[in-house]
Design a protein around this motif. Structure first.
Motif, PDB file in Angstrom:
ATOM      1  N   LYS A 125       0.829  -1.205   0.000  1.00 17.58           N
ATOM      2  CA  LYS A 125       0.000   0.000   0.000  1.00 17.58           C
ATOM      3  C   LYS A 125       0.864   1.256   0.000  1.00 17.58           C
ATOM      4  N   ALA A 126       1.912   1.256   0.851  1.00 13.97           N
ATOM      5  CA  ALA A 126       2.782   2.419   0.963  1.00 13.97           C
ATOM      6  C   ALA A 126       3.447   2.697  -0.381  1.00 13.97           C
ATOM      7  N   MET A 127       3.912   1.633  -1.031  1.00 14.08           N
ATOM      8  CA  MET A 127       4.603   1.805  -2.306  1.00 14.08           C
ATOM      9  C   MET A 127       3.641   2.300  -3.382  1.00 14.08           C
ATOM     10  N   ASN A 128       2.435   1.777  -3.357  1.00 15.92           N
ATOM     11  CA  ASN A 128       1.425   2.196  -4.337  1.00 15.92           C
ATOM     12  C   ASN A 128       1.165   3.694  -4.225  1.00 15.92           C
ATOM     13  N   GLU A 129       1.002   4.171  -2.988  1.00 16.08           N
ATOM     14  CA  GLU A 129       0.731   5.599  -2.788  1.00 16.08           C
ATOM     15  C   GLU A 129       1.938   6.439  -3.148  1.00 16.08           C
ATOM     16  N   ALA A 130       3.117   5.961  -2.714  1.00 15.27           N
ATOM     17  CA  ALA A 130       4.343   6.717  -2.980  1.00 15.27           C
ATOM     18  C   ALA A 130       4.553   6.881  -4.483  1.00 15.27           C
ATOM     19  N   LEU A 131       4.351   5.813  -5.234  1.00 17.45           N
ATOM     20  CA  LEU A 131       4.579   5.871  -6.677  1.00 17.45           C
ATOM     21  C   LEU A 131       3.558   6.761  -7.375  1.00 17.45           C
ATOM     22  N   SER A 132       2.324   6.734  -6.897  1.00 20.16           N
ATOM     23  CA  SER A 132       1.350   7.586  -7.571  1.00 20.16           C
ATOM     24  C   SER A 132       1.595   9.055  -7.263  1.00 20.16           C
ATOM     25  N   GLN A 133       2.191   9.335  -6.079  1.00 18.10           N
ATOM     26  CA  GLN A 133       2.548  10.721  -5.772  1.00 18.10           C
ATOM     27  C   GLN A 133       3.788  11.164  -6.538  1.00 18.10           C
ATOM     28  N   LEU A 134       4.652  10.204  -6.778  1.00 16.07           N
ATOM     29  CA  LEU A 134       5.940  10.503  -7.443  1.00 16.07           C
ATOM     30  C   LEU A 134       5.710  10.942  -8.893  1.00 16.07           C
ATOM     31  N   GLY A 135       4.869  10.230  -9.586  1.00 16.72           N
ATOM     32  CA  GLY A 135       4.541  10.605 -10.962  1.00 16.72           C
ATOM     33  C   GLY A 135       5.633  10.317 -11.962  1.00 16.72           C
ATOM     34  N   THR A 140       9.125   5.782 -14.320  1.00 15.65           N
ATOM     35  CA  THR A 140       9.703   4.993 -15.414  1.00 15.65           C
ATOM     36  C   THR A 140      11.215   4.850 -15.236  1.00 15.65           C
ATOM     37  N   ILE A 141      11.860   5.945 -14.841  1.00 20.93           N
ATOM     38  CA  ILE A 141      13.314   5.890 -14.676  1.00 20.93           C
ATOM     39  C   ILE A 141      13.684   4.863 -13.613  1.00 20.93           C
ATOM     40  N   LEU A 142      12.996   4.949 -12.461  1.00 18.92           N
ATOM     41  CA  LEU A 142      13.326   4.035 -11.360  1.00 18.92           C
ATOM     42  C   LEU A 142      12.990   2.591 -11.721  1.00 18.92           C
ATOM     43  N   GLU A 143      11.876   2.403 -12.401  1.00 17.73           N
ATOM     44  CA  GLU A 143      11.497   1.053 -12.801  1.00 17.73           C
ATOM     45  C   GLU A 143      12.523   0.473 -13.766  1.00 17.73           C
ATOM     46  N   ILE A 147      14.172  -2.389 -11.749  1.00 15.43           N
ATOM     47  CA  ILE A 147      13.445  -3.617 -12.098  1.00 15.43           C
ATOM     48  C   ILE A 147      13.949  -4.209 -13.413  1.00 15.43           C
ATOM     49  N   ASN A 148      13.998  -3.346 -14.418  1.00 14.41           N
ATOM     50  CA  ASN A 148      14.364  -3.864 -15.736  1.00 14.41           C
ATOM     51  C   ASN A 148      15.872  -3.927 -15.969  1.00 14.41           C
ATOM     52  N   ASP A 149      16.636  -3.436 -14.937  1.00 17.16           N
ATOM     53  CA  ASP A 149      18.094  -3.538 -15.001  1.00 17.16           C
ATOM     54  C   ASP A 149      18.716  -2.822 -16.190  1.00 17.16           C
ATOM     55  N   PHE A 150      18.108  -1.668 -16.561  1.00 15.94           N
ATOM     56  CA  PHE A 150      18.717  -0.887 -17.648  1.00 15.94           C
ATOM     57  C   PHE A 150      19.995  -0.230 -17.146  1.00 15.94           C
TER      58      PHE A 150
ATOM     59  N   VAL B  47      13.975  -0.980  -2.048  1.00 21.76           N
ATOM     60  CA  VAL B  47      14.180  -1.646  -3.330  1.00 21.76           C
ATOM     61  C   VAL B  47      13.382  -2.949  -3.382  1.00 21.76           C
ATOM     62  N   ASN B  48      13.378  -3.657  -2.248  1.00 26.07           N
ATOM     63  CA  ASN B  48      12.613  -4.901  -2.193  1.00 26.07           C
ATOM     64  C   ASN B  48      11.122  -4.667  -2.402  1.00 26.07           C
ATOM     65  N   SER B  49      10.589  -3.679  -1.663  1.00 26.13           N
ATOM     66  CA  SER B  49       9.145  -3.493  -1.790  1.00 26.13           C
ATOM     67  C   SER B  49       8.796  -2.889  -3.153  1.00 26.13           C
ATOM     68  N   PHE B  50       9.739  -2.116  -3.692  1.00 27.28           N
ATOM     69  CA  PHE B  50       9.538  -1.592  -5.043  1.00 27.28           C
ATOM     70  C   PHE B  50       9.462  -2.757  -6.035  1.00 27.28           C
ATOM     71  N   ALA B  51      10.358  -3.712  -5.849  1.00 27.98           N
ATOM     72  CA  ALA B  51      10.387  -4.873  -6.749  1.00 27.98           C
ATOM     73  C   ALA B  51       9.112  -5.696  -6.595  1.00 27.98           C
ATOM     74  N   THR B  52       8.733  -5.932  -5.335  1.00 36.39           N
ATOM     75  CA  THR B  52       7.497  -6.695  -5.105  1.00 36.39           C
ATOM     76  C   THR B  52       6.320  -5.986  -5.752  1.00 36.39           C
ATOM     77  N   PHE B  53       6.289  -4.674  -5.513  1.00 31.28           N
ATOM     78  CA  PHE B  53       5.162  -3.910  -6.023  1.00 31.28           C
ATOM     79  C   PHE B  53       5.051  -4.011  -7.532  1.00 31.28           C
ATOM     80  N   SER B  54       6.172  -3.774  -8.199  1.00 25.11           N
ATOM     81  CA  SER B  54       6.058  -3.758  -9.666  1.00 25.11           C
ATOM     82  C   SER B  54       5.812  -5.161 -10.210  1.00 25.11           C
TER      83      SER B  54
END
Lengths: 188, 368
Positions: A125-135, A140-143, A147-150, B47-54
């Motif tokens: 929940k915290a991450m969902n809210e944080a990301l929607s506030q981040l915009g 995309t950059i952080l992902e 996540i995508n290891d670019f 980073v962990n919760s970011f990964a889980t989330f996405s």
């Protein structure tokens, strides 16, 4: 999606473990009617059945990708058991559980929760809210980076920055902001 | 503060991309610097919760698309519904079966019972006539007569029904049949004693009993003076067959004496609350007292079988006793004591009748 047949359950499980989307789709579509039937016969609605089932499938998926996890029964039994447990929990929370559940399949009773859903939920929940506030474009950059290891070069090209230093600077700012928002919502 | 440079170090440490030599010195720094260690830990959690989330958002999207596909496929082959129906039947078959059989039983028993009761009612109506004297046909005849005679005589009889009642306590309680006073708006009672003194009082219906067909009235007129005593007694025992009985009633404007005997211990269709009596009765006899030779009240005349000659019925007097016991005390205006002592058992019948005559009333019912 075309119909794909797997020779055996082992093959299917193997495919899911390797991240085969089609295999996951087959499991999803095969067992949803069973859960829909179970939940609608125990005071639930179709929407609730969908939510519970997707939650159960999430747990199934995550466990399948956990190298320590061993599936000790059929996929069907496992999915049913997890969904059943989640639904019971929901009914108890709502004070609707009357001590009797109509069962249609055999199931394995779980002694403890496979995952710790309370903490996961709070993080989620915290991450969902944080990301929607981040915009955007921060998200995309952080992902792309985490996540995508670019590489920073790829990100620079993708987002159209003049050089990698600019991109790095931008990513740093984004990360700091995300951290600030996230930890203001999620206390560890 | 964590600069961009340190942040990048933290990132590469957490992502395990740090060269071994650098890693050792970084871990040493962490041990010395608490703030740095905390920052590393926080970064790890995030980073962990970011990964889980996405990962979960992606998976959720995937599930939603599976769900959509499933919906479309199940629309093409709606196996879910057959599955649902079959399972529903399997799970609820017993309940449905019980409910259905209850419904069937209810429907048929209702049909049967209503038909049966209706036929029973017909039977009752045909085999039993209440002895209330309906005034309508008299009225009609009177108006016919008056039309033919060109005389105005209708004022003499404008009540709707008349029958008989008798007093059961010195303070003015009168018993009659329930069917006499049903639907009554006003009730008047009239009597003429042996000295030919006529009395007319307004009365009030105190209690009605549907099952026994009994009604209790109370004289509510201020001109009524309570009597000193009741000459007859109420007999609560069953009277023997063949016992000679008589009655006094108002089938017409004058009191009429009738006598006979107890012919059976049951009434119409084996009704044990009644006697069959061989006393000639006519409409208007309803509610008349039935007395034995000694002047004990043994019953209340109530009806007759129009198909059989001389078969009339009277409610056994013990039911009058139980009826009085059952009336709630607060619905009685004054205490009601049934007569238990007989003061006329030694009298000859004509003298008994003289004593009783003033206590037997012509009950006239008025309807608006």
């Amino acid at each position: 999606m075309n119909k794909v047949h797997f020779q055996s359950e082992e093959e299917l499980v193997m495919a899911i473990r390797q991240g085969d989307e089609r295999a996951l789709g087959i499991v999803y579509k095969t067992y949803f009617p069973m859960i829909l039937h179970f939940i609608t016969h125990n005071t639930g609605t179709e929407q609730e059945a969908k939510d519970i089932y997707q939650e159960a499938m999430m747990i199934f998926y995550e466990n399948m990708h956990d190298p320590d996890f061993e599936l000790s029964c059929k996929v069907k039994t496992y999915v049913y058991s997890v969904s059943r447990r989640l639904w019971l929990k929901k009914l108890t929370q709502r004070n609707k559980y009357v001590g009797k559940i109509d069962d249609f399949e055999s199931f394995i009773p779980f002694v403890k929760d496979e995952v710790d859903p309370e903490e996961q939920d709070a993080q989620f929940k915290a991450m969902n809210e944080a990301l929607s506030q981040l915009g955007e474009p921060c998200r995309t950059i952080l992902e792309d980076f985490f996540i995508n290891d670019f590489s920073m070069q790829q990100i620079t090209d993708k987002m159209g920055y003049t050089n990698t230093d600019n991109a790095k600077n931008q990513k740093y700012k984004c990360l700091m902001r995300l951290k600030k928002i996230f930890f203001s919502k999620y206390q560890i | 503060m964590i600069t961009q440079e340190i942040q990048e170090q933290i990132e590469s440490y957490v992502a395990e991309k740090m060269p071994a030599a650098e890693k050792a010195s970084f871990e040493k720094m962490m041990q010395q610097d608490k703030h740095l260690a905390e920052a590393v830990r926080q970064h790890q959690v995030m980073v962990n919760s970011f990964a889980t989330f996405s990962r979960r958002t992606k998976l959720k999207k995937q599930f939603d698309s599976f769900h959509k596909e499933w919906k479309e496929e199940s629309k093409e082959q709606p196996f879910i519904y057959t599955y649902g129906v079959r399972a529903f039947w399997r799970n609820h078959m017993t309940t449905v079966a019980v409910a259905a059989s209850v419904a069937v039983i209810t429907v048929f028993s209702t049909i049967f019972m209503t038909n049966y009761l209706r036929s029973l009612e017909h039977q009752q109506v045909s085999n039993y006539a209440e002895l209330k004297k309906e005034n309508n046909h008299i009225k009609k005849r009177l108006s016919d007569i008056s039309a033919s005679l060109q005389q105005d005589v209708t004022t003499a009889a404008d009540y709707a029904a008349s029958a008989t009642g008798f007093m059961i306590s010195p303070n003015g309680y009168i018993v009659t049949n329930r069917h006499v006073v049903s639907g009554a708006d006003e009730v008047y009672v009239e009597s003429t004693n042996y000295e030919n003194i006529r009395q007319r009082y307004k009365a009030k219906v105190i209690h009605k009993d549907q099952k026994l067909d009994l009604a209790l009235l109370k004289i509510s007129d201020s001109t009524f003076k309570p009597l000193a005593y009741m000459p007859y007694a109420l007999n609560t025992r069953e009277t023997d067959l063949g016992e000679s009985v008589y009655t006094l009633a108002y089938p017409r404007e004058d009191i009429v004496y009738g006598d006979g005997a107890i012919s059976a211990h049951t009434g119409n269709d084996g009704d044990t609350s009644k006697y069959q009596i061989s006393v000639p009765v006519n409409p208007g006899n309803s509610g008349a007292p039935l007395l034995d030779a000694k002047g004990n009240l043994v019953g209340i005349v109530t009806g007759k079988n129009p198909n059989e000659d001389g078969a009339a019925f009277a409610i056994k007097s013990k039911h009058l006793f139980t009826l009085v016991q059952e009336i709630p005390a607060d619905s009685l205006l004054e205490p009601l004591t049934l007569p238990r002592k007989n003061y006329m058992h030694y009298l000859r019948r004509p003298d008994q009748i003289k004593k009783l005559q003033g206590l037997v009333f012509n009950v006239k019912v008025y309807k608006k």
